[in-house]
Write a protein that holds these residues in place. Structure first.
Motif, PDB file in Angstrom:
ATOM      1  N   PHE A   1       1.134  12.850  -2.787  1.00 32.74           N
ATOM      2  CA  PHE A   1      -0.018  11.978  -2.540  1.00 32.74           C
ATOM      3  C   PHE A   1      -1.217  12.793  -2.036  1.00 32.74           C
TER       4      PHE A   1
ATOM      5  N   SER B   1       0.612  -2.655   0.918  1.00 37.41           N
ATOM      6  CA  SER B   1      -0.124  -2.513  -0.347  1.00 37.41           C
ATOM      7  C   SER B   1       0.750  -2.530  -1.589  1.00 37.41           C
ATOM      8  N   LYS B   2       2.008  -2.181  -1.480  1.00 38.51           N
ATOM      9  CA  LYS B   2       2.809  -2.025  -2.680  1.00 38.51           C
ATOM     10  C   LYS B   2       3.775  -3.210  -2.811  1.00 38.51           C
TER      11      LYS B   2
ATOM     12  N   CYS C   1       6.721  12.646   1.969  1.00 37.06           N
ATOM     13  CA  CYS C   1       6.485  11.398   1.252  1.00 37.06           C
ATOM     14  C   CYS C   1       7.773  10.987   0.553  1.00 37.06           C
TER      15      CYS C   1
ATOM     16  N   GLY D   1      -1.968  -1.448   6.722  1.00 41.43           N
ATOM     17  CA  GLY D   1      -0.932  -0.427   6.791  1.00 41.43           C
ATOM     18  C   GLY D   1      -0.552  -0.176   8.237  1.00 41.43           C
TER      19      GLY D   1
ATOM     20  N   ASN E   1       5.213  10.068  -4.223  1.00 36.42           N
ATOM     21  CA  ASN E   1       4.226   9.748  -5.242  1.00 36.42           C
ATOM     22  C   ASN E   1       3.572  11.078  -5.622  1.00 36.42           C
TER      23      ASN E   1
ATOM     24  N   ALA F   1       5.644   4.544   1.827  1.00 32.26           N
ATOM     25  CA  ALA F   1       4.864   3.511   1.134  1.00 32.26           C
ATOM     26  C   ALA F   1       5.690   2.737   0.107  1.00 32.26           C
ATOM     27  N   TYR F   2       6.713   3.402  -0.462  1.00 30.73           N
ATOM     28  CA  TYR F   2       7.500   2.770  -1.540  1.00 30.73           C
ATOM     29  C   TYR F   2       8.945   2.498  -1.135  1.00 30.73           C
TER      30      TYR F   2
ATOM     31  N   THR G   1       3.289   0.268   4.538  1.00 32.86           N
ATOM     32  CA  THR G   1       2.101  -0.421   4.036  1.00 32.86           C
ATOM     33  C   THR G   1       2.468  -1.762   3.412  1.00 32.86           C
TER      34      THR G   1
ATOM     35  N   GLY H   1      -4.858  -0.046   5.847  1.00 34.72           N
ATOM     36  CA  GLY H   1      -3.996   0.701   4.951  1.00 34.72           C
ATOM     37  C   GLY H   1      -3.415   1.915   5.655  1.00 34.72           C
ATOM     38  N   SER H   2      -2.372   2.496   5.055  1.00 34.47           N
ATOM     39  CA  SER H   2      -1.845   3.715   5.673  1.00 34.47           C
ATOM     40  C   SER H   2      -2.858   4.847   5.549  1.00 34.47           C
ATOM     41  N   ASP H   3      -3.797   4.720   4.609  1.00 39.43           N
ATOM     42  CA  ASP H   3      -4.848   5.736   4.493  1.00 39.43           C
ATOM     43  C   ASP H   3      -5.579   5.939   5.821  1.00 39.43           C
TER      44      ASP H   3
ATOM     45  N   TYR I   1      -3.351  13.127   2.084  1.00 40.64           N
ATOM     46  CA  TYR I   1      -3.066  13.997   3.240  1.00 40.64           C
ATOM     47  C   TYR I   1      -4.036  15.179   3.232  1.00 40.64           C
TER      48      TYR I   1
ATOM     49  N   ARG J   1      -5.748  -4.293   2.539  1.00 37.65           N
ATOM     50  CA  ARG J   1      -5.780  -3.047   3.309  1.00 37.65           C
ATOM     51  C   ARG J   1      -5.067  -3.181   4.655  1.00 37.65           C
TER      52      ARG J   1
ATOM     53  N   ASP K   1       5.998   9.266   5.112  1.00 34.95           N
ATOM     54  CA  ASP K   1       5.255   8.215   4.410  1.00 34.95           C
ATOM     55  C   ASP K   1       6.221   7.420   3.531  1.00 34.95           C
TER      56      ASP K   1
HETATM   57  C1  LIG Z   1      -0.378   3.917  -2.133  1.00 35.93           C
HETATM   58  C2  LIG Z   1       0.030   4.938  -1.148  1.00 35.93           C
HETATM   59  C3  LIG Z   1      -0.412   4.909   0.180  1.00 35.93           C
HETATM   60  C4  LIG Z   1      -1.622   4.118   0.569  1.00 35.93           C
HETATM   61  O1  LIG Z   1      -1.364   2.977   1.090  1.00 35.93           O
HETATM   62  P1  LIG Z   1      -2.498   2.053   1.719  1.00 35.93           P
HETATM   63  O2  LIG Z   1      -1.701   1.386   2.757  1.00 35.93           O
HETATM   64  O3  LIG Z   1      -2.937   1.166   0.615  1.00 35.93           O
HETATM   65  O4  LIG Z   1      -3.608   2.871   2.279  1.00 35.93           O
HETATM   66  C5  LIG Z   1       0.121   5.771   1.106  1.00 35.93           C
HETATM   67  N1  LIG Z   1       1.002   6.697   0.720  1.00 35.93           N
HETATM   68  C6  LIG Z   1       1.414   6.799  -0.557  1.00 35.93           C
HETATM   69  C7  LIG Z   1       2.378   7.838  -0.921  1.00 35.93           C
HETATM   70  C8  LIG Z   1       0.915   5.935  -1.522  1.00 35.93           C
HETATM   71  O5  LIG Z   1       1.288   6.094  -2.798  1.00 35.93           O
END
Ligand SMILES: *Cc1c(COP(=O)(O)O)cnc(C)c1O
Length: 358
Positions: A106, A210-211, A150, A221, A154, A183-184, A208, A79-81, A109, A219, A181
């Protein structure tokens, strides 16, 4: 100067762990990693008696081609985490260095920074949740090593323009790594700024599966950055971050039919987002629906706590985001299937007419 001058000196000189899988592979009889010679029982575990490739070549190629970058510009992790955590550990000296975030944003961080004992400097977003570039730049003290942006953000849903990101990157050359970031980004109207990594060695992008790619449970990213930054991160990654079944799931998701499915679902989410954004403000319990380029809406309610409970009572779980600055009356509602979204609207409608009767 090189962007690596911003990194912790002891990480730059660290002798990385050398795993068995890195030292040698490709033999017919593998007796170098103390693995079991026997397959585990059950289909789900097929091949899992062996340690996985630390950075599986096929997955690296698939992701690099998806994102339009070179393999050496991409690190794949859990994941990006995990990428956020590794960046903080590689760049921030405990008790000395800092990161900059823009609340409301988010939470990971700041959590990763606090685990590392790095300071968290806040440069809040403007009241309409747009990026305040000059406030952000003013917050970048000499101790700052990482600046997180971000986009779309988020939990607000607002995206940062490419021009603003470029302005931040130009101003921070040689001073901090700018981590964007995305992610979306698959749900956004504006394109990714991933191409910036070719012009700016101090810009890194998080992506990622994930979305939009429906693989939160696997997991997977990516961190995309200059080859130097990626090589540094690979020095401190865990020996085998990616479980084999997760890699297999990712490869399927990235296959031509997986890509078709993802594209189709992104289209549905964007259509449903438009519908929800039009219908929700017509309900009397709704104060405002914030514009969103992501797969969720931040919605202000007259009584968010009451709406949260009513939805929960109907079996619908949304995110209470009232703890975030500027969002004290808001819930974050993910866009689901058309049926799921209709259920949300039905419950909110019912809640409203019951109240009017009472
Ligand atoms: C969901 C989310 C992530 C996490 O993504 P993973 O790849 O599932 O760890 C990262 N950044 C933001 C802003 C998110 O909302």
């Amino acid at each position: 100067m090189s962007v690596l001058d911003l990194a912790r000196p002891e990480i730059r000189t660290l002798q990385p762990y050398s795993s068995a899988r890195m030292e040698a592979g490709g033999g017919q009889i593998m007796l170098n990693a103390n693995e079991s010679a026997w397959q585990p029982i059950g289909e789900a575990g097929a091949g899992c008696n062996r340690y996985p490739d630390p950075q599986p070549e096929r997955l690296l190629c698939a992701l690099a081609s998806l994102y339009g970058v070179k393999r050496e510009q991409l690190f794949v992790g859990r994941g990006s985490d995990e990428a956020i955590d590794l960046l903080v550990r590689a760049f921030c000296r405990a008790g000395q260095d800092a990161i900059v975030v823009q609340p409301p944003t988010f939470g990971m961080y700041a959590v990763s920074a606090r685990i590392q004992n790095a300071a968290v400097i806040e440069a809040p977003l403007a009241t309409d949740f747009s990026l305040d570039v000059s406030a952000l730049l003013a917050a970048v003290a000499p101790s700052v090593k990482l600046v997180f942006l971000c986009t779309p953000n988020n939990p607000s849903g607002k995206a940062i323009s490419g021009a603003d990101i470029e302005q931040v990157a130009r101003a921070l050359a040689g001073r901090a790594l700018v981590v964007v970031d995305e992610a979306y980004i698959e749900f956004a109207d504006q394109p990714s700024v991933i191409d910036m990594i070719d012009g700016y060695e101090h810009v890194a992008i998080l992506r990622t599966l994930s979305k939009a790619w429906a693989l939160a449970g696997a997991r997977i990213g990516s961190l995309i950055a200059s080859a130097d930054v990626i090589a540094l991160i690979r020095r401190i990654m865990p020996p085998y971050p990616l479980p084999s079944p997760c890699v297999a799931a990712a490869l399927e998701a990235l296959s031509p039919s997986g890509q078709d499915a993802a594209r189709e679902h992104i289209t549905v989410v964007r259509e449903q987002r438009t519908i929800m954004r039009r219908v929700l403000p017509q309900l009397s319990c709704v104060r405002e629906v914030l514009p969103s380029e992501a797969n969720f809406l931040a919605v202000r309610f007259a009584d968010a706590g009451d709406v949260y409970q009513r939805l929960l009572h109907a079996g619908i779980v949304v995110r209470d985001i009232r703890r975030y600055p500027g969002l004290g009356d808001a819930l974050r509602i993910t866009i689901g299937t058309p049926d799921e979204n209709a259920r949300v609207l039905a419950v909110l409608n019912e809640a409203m007419s019951n109240k009017e009767r009472a």
